[in-house]
Motif scaffolding. Sequence first.
Motif, PDB file in Angstrom:
ATOM      1  N   LYS A   1      37.366  35.282  32.754  1.00  0.00           N
ATOM      2  CA  LYS A   1      38.822  35.309  32.944  1.00  0.00           C
ATOM      3  C   LYS A   1      39.531  34.706  31.735  1.00  0.00           C
ATOM      4  CE  LYS A   1      40.339  34.129  37.088  1.00  0.00           C
ATOM      5  NZ  LYS A   1      40.417  33.383  38.377  1.00  0.00           N
ATOM      6  N   ARG A   2      38.965  33.649  31.177  1.00  0.00           N
ATOM      7  CA  ARG A   2      39.561  33.034  29.989  1.00  0.00           C
ATOM      8  C   ARG A   2      39.481  33.982  28.787  1.00  0.00           C
ATOM      9  NH1 ARG A   2      37.804  28.075  32.139  1.00  0.00           N
ATOM     10  NH2 ARG A   2      35.728  28.257  31.229  1.00  0.00           N
ATOM     11  N   LEU A   3      38.317  34.620  28.628  1.00  0.00           N
ATOM     12  CA  LEU A   3      38.138  35.547  27.513  1.00  0.00           C
ATOM     13  C   LEU A   3      39.128  36.703  27.577  1.00  0.00           C
ATOM     14  CD1 LEU A   3      34.262  35.897  27.049  1.00  0.00           C
ATOM     15  CD2 LEU A   3      35.921  35.249  25.301  1.00  0.00           C
ATOM     16  N   LYS A   4      39.423  37.150  28.786  1.00  0.00           N
ATOM     17  CA  LYS A   4      40.332  38.282  28.960  1.00  0.00           C
ATOM     18  C   LYS A   4      41.762  37.839  29.239  1.00  0.00           C
ATOM     19  CE  LYS A   4      39.173  42.188  30.192  1.00  0.00           C
ATOM     20  NZ  LYS A   4      38.894  43.471  30.872  1.00  0.00           N
ATOM     21  N   ASP A   5      41.987  36.522  29.162  1.00  0.00           N
ATOM     22  CA  ASP A   5      43.321  35.948  29.366  1.00  0.00           C
ATOM     23  C   ASP A   5      43.899  36.346  30.725  1.00  0.00           C
ATOM     24  OD1 ASP A   5      45.435  34.340  28.581  1.00  0.00           O
ATOM     25  OD2 ASP A   5      46.570  36.003  27.712  1.00  0.00           O
ATOM     26  N   ILE A   6      43.052  36.232  31.752  1.00  0.00           N
ATOM     27  CA  ILE A   6      43.470  36.513  33.128  1.00  0.00           C
ATOM     28  C   ILE A   6      43.815  35.191  33.800  1.00  0.00           C
ATOM     29  CG2 ILE A   6      42.734  37.414  35.369  1.00  0.00           C
ATOM     30  CD1 ILE A   6      40.794  39.247  33.797  1.00  0.00           C
ATOM     31  N   LYS A   7      45.050  35.051  34.246  1.00  0.00           N
ATOM     32  CA  LYS A   7      45.499  33.769  34.788  1.00  0.00           C
ATOM     33  C   LYS A   7      45.651  33.783  36.311  1.00  0.00           C
ATOM     34  CE  LYS A   7      47.833  32.232  30.575  1.00  0.00           C
ATOM     35  NZ  LYS A   7      47.361  33.301  29.694  1.00  0.00           N
ATOM     36  N   THR A   8      45.580  34.958  36.919  1.00  0.00           N
ATOM     37  CA  THR A   8      45.741  35.028  38.369  1.00  0.00           C
ATOM     38  C   THR A   8      44.474  34.557  39.080  1.00  0.00           C
ATOM     39  OG1 THR A   8      45.039  37.332  38.329  1.00  0.00           O
ATOM     40  CG2 THR A   8      47.400  36.912  38.271  1.00  0.00           C
ATOM     41  N   LYS A   9      44.644  34.060  40.293  1.00  0.00           N
ATOM     42  CA  LYS A   9      43.503  33.551  41.057  1.00  0.00           C
ATOM     43  C   LYS A   9      42.639  34.682  41.603  1.00  0.00           C
ATOM     44  CE  LYS A   9      45.486  29.115  42.453  1.00  0.00           C
ATOM     45  NZ  LYS A   9      45.863  28.242  43.585  1.00  0.00           N
ATOM     46  N   THR A  10      43.273  35.743  42.089  1.00  0.00           N
ATOM     47  CA  THR A  10      42.507  36.865  42.618  1.00  0.00           C
ATOM     48  C   THR A  10      42.476  37.975  41.580  1.00  0.00           C
ATOM     49  OG1 THR A  10      44.485  37.756  43.673  1.00  0.00           O
ATOM     50  CG2 THR A  10      43.044  36.381  45.024  1.00  0.00           C
ATOM     51  N   VAL A  11      41.277  38.460  41.294  1.00  0.00           N
ATOM     52  CA  VAL A  11      41.076  39.427  40.233  1.00  0.00           C
ATOM     53  C   VAL A  11      40.391  40.665  40.790  1.00  0.00           C
ATOM     54  CG1 VAL A  11      40.093  39.791  37.948  1.00  0.00           C
ATOM     55  CG2 VAL A  11      40.758  37.502  38.654  1.00  0.00           C
ATOM     56  N   ASP A  12      40.825  41.830  40.337  1.00  0.00           N
ATOM     57  CA  ASP A  12      40.208  43.077  40.787  1.00  0.00           C
ATOM     58  C   ASP A  12      38.975  43.415  39.959  1.00  0.00           C
ATOM     59  OD1 ASP A  12      42.066  43.446  42.766  1.00  0.00           O
ATOM     60  OD2 ASP A  12      43.397  44.644  41.532  1.00  0.00           O
ATOM     61  N   PHE A  13      38.044  42.470  39.866  1.00  0.00           N
ATOM     62  CA  PHE A  13      36.792  42.758  39.200  1.00  0.00           C
ATOM     63  C   PHE A  13      35.965  43.716  40.057  1.00  0.00           C
ATOM     64  CE2 PHE A  13      36.711  38.443  36.887  1.00  0.00           C
ATOM     65  CZ  PHE A  13      37.200  39.016  35.734  1.00  0.00           C
ATOM     66  N   SER A  14      35.338  44.679  39.405  1.00  0.00           N
ATOM     67  CA  SER A  14      34.327  45.489  40.074  1.00  0.00           C
ATOM     68  C   SER A  14      32.955  44.938  39.712  1.00  0.00           C
ATOM     69  CB  SER A  14      34.434  46.951  39.622  1.00  0.00           C
ATOM     70  OG  SER A  14      35.668  47.502  40.011  1.00  0.00           O
ATOM     71  N   PHE A  15      31.940  45.382  40.427  1.00  0.00           N
ATOM     72  CA  PHE A  15      30.612  44.971  39.997  1.00  0.00           C
ATOM     73  C   PHE A  15      29.584  46.068  40.163  1.00  0.00           C
ATOM     74  CE2 PHE A  15      29.063  44.097  44.230  1.00  0.00           C
ATOM     75  CZ  PHE A  15      30.065  43.438  44.911  1.00  0.00           C
ATOM     76  N   ILE A  16      28.486  45.891  39.417  1.00  0.00           N
ATOM     77  CA  ILE A  16      27.435  46.890  39.332  1.00  0.00           C
ATOM     78  C   ILE A  16      26.298  46.547  40.274  1.00  0.00           C
ATOM     79  CG2 ILE A  16      25.601  47.774  37.811  1.00  0.00           C
ATOM     80  CD1 ILE A  16      27.638  47.754  35.553  1.00  0.00           C
ATOM     81  N   CYS A  17      25.917  47.521  41.071  1.00  0.00           N
ATOM     82  CA  CYS A  17      24.756  47.412  41.946  1.00  0.00           C
ATOM     83  C   CYS A  17      23.661  48.353  41.444  1.00  0.00           C
ATOM     84  CB  CYS A  17      25.126  47.789  43.382  1.00  0.00           C
ATOM     85  SG  CYS A  17      26.176  46.572  44.213  1.00  0.00           S
ATOM     86  N   TYR A  18      22.442  48.130  41.941  1.00  0.00           N
ATOM     87  CA  TYR A  18      21.324  48.960  41.507  1.00  0.00           C
ATOM     88  C   TYR A  18      21.322  50.319  42.190  1.00  0.00           C
ATOM     89  CZ  TYR A  18      16.619  50.636  40.613  1.00  0.00           C
ATOM     90  OH  TYR A  18      15.551  51.407  40.244  1.00  0.00           O
ATOM     91  N   ASP A  19      21.577  50.322  43.504  1.00  0.00           N
ATOM     92  CA  ASP A  19      21.559  51.579  44.245  1.00  0.00           C
ATOM     93  C   ASP A  19      22.361  51.425  45.535  1.00  0.00           C
ATOM     94  OD1 ASP A  19      19.947  50.046  45.914  1.00  0.00           O
ATOM     95  OD2 ASP A  19      18.087  51.057  45.358  1.00  0.00           O
ATOM     96  N   LEU A  20      22.319  52.448  46.386  1.00  0.00           N
ATOM     97  CA  LEU A  20      23.108  52.441  47.623  1.00  0.00           C
ATOM     98  C   LEU A  20      22.677  51.340  48.585  1.00  0.00           C
ATOM     99  CD1 LEU A  20      23.708  56.191  48.576  1.00  0.00           C
ATOM    100  CD2 LEU A  20      25.416  54.453  48.081  1.00  0.00           C
ATOM    101  N   SER A  21      21.373  51.074  48.662  1.00  0.00           N
ATOM    102  CA  SER A  21      20.917  50.025  49.578  1.00  0.00           C
ATOM    103  C   SER A  21      21.429  48.665  49.130  1.00  0.00           C
ATOM    104  CB  SER A  21      19.392  50.014  49.676  1.00  0.00           C
ATOM    105  OG  SER A  21      18.803  49.753  48.414  1.00  0.00           O
TER     106      SER A  21
END
Length: 209
Positions: free
Chosen positions: A55-75
């Motif tokens: 968040k600091r690197l991207k200069d994001i100051k809000t508490k809630t962030v719309d980060f997505s994340f990567i999973c390996y598969d559907l399970s």
Amino acid sequence: MKTELIKLYEENPDPRKIEHIADVLRRGGIIIYPTDTIYGMGCDIFNPRAIDNIKRLKDIKTKTVDFSFICYDLSHISEYTKSLDTATFKLMKKALPGPFTFILNASSKVPKMLHTSKKTIGIRVPDNNIPREIVRVLENPIITTSIHDEDEVLEYSTDPELIYEKYRDKVDIVIDGGYGNNVASTVVDCTEGEAHVIREGLGDLSDFL
């Protein structure tokens, strides 16, 4: 911080290098890595300090962030989302791995710091063995947030060596997986059952409907 530049080949990523990268993530490190679309910046989703550093690197100051994340598969996805309806599951099974981000209702397992006000999360399973193998070995999803470019024409950085120069001494590892794409993933909202494209990107959802 001395940033490592690690070369990996998407067809057959070196298991020893993947284990090293996963170990850096376990210790709270931040990595930049290729996907099937643009280069992403990430960390272990269960490391609050690393998330704060991103968040600091991207200069994001809000508490809630719309980060997505990567999973390996559907399970893997099923652990972090509320039960999917049949139509959504079938759609994701067809479309993934692929250049899509699916917005889903988050389960209680997702760290609160990743929840939006609507308790939703963005999930990716990219069609690229490098981030998927990292997640498989780490045994946790990783954050995915885009690497932007200062160029007025290019929105996203595509050259891993230039990315390394820009983020040298700011992140722990930059993975050179070859030139990245300059088109982000297609974002599909499935939180209310029927799938709605909310951002057109590299993926064409009509191929799977």
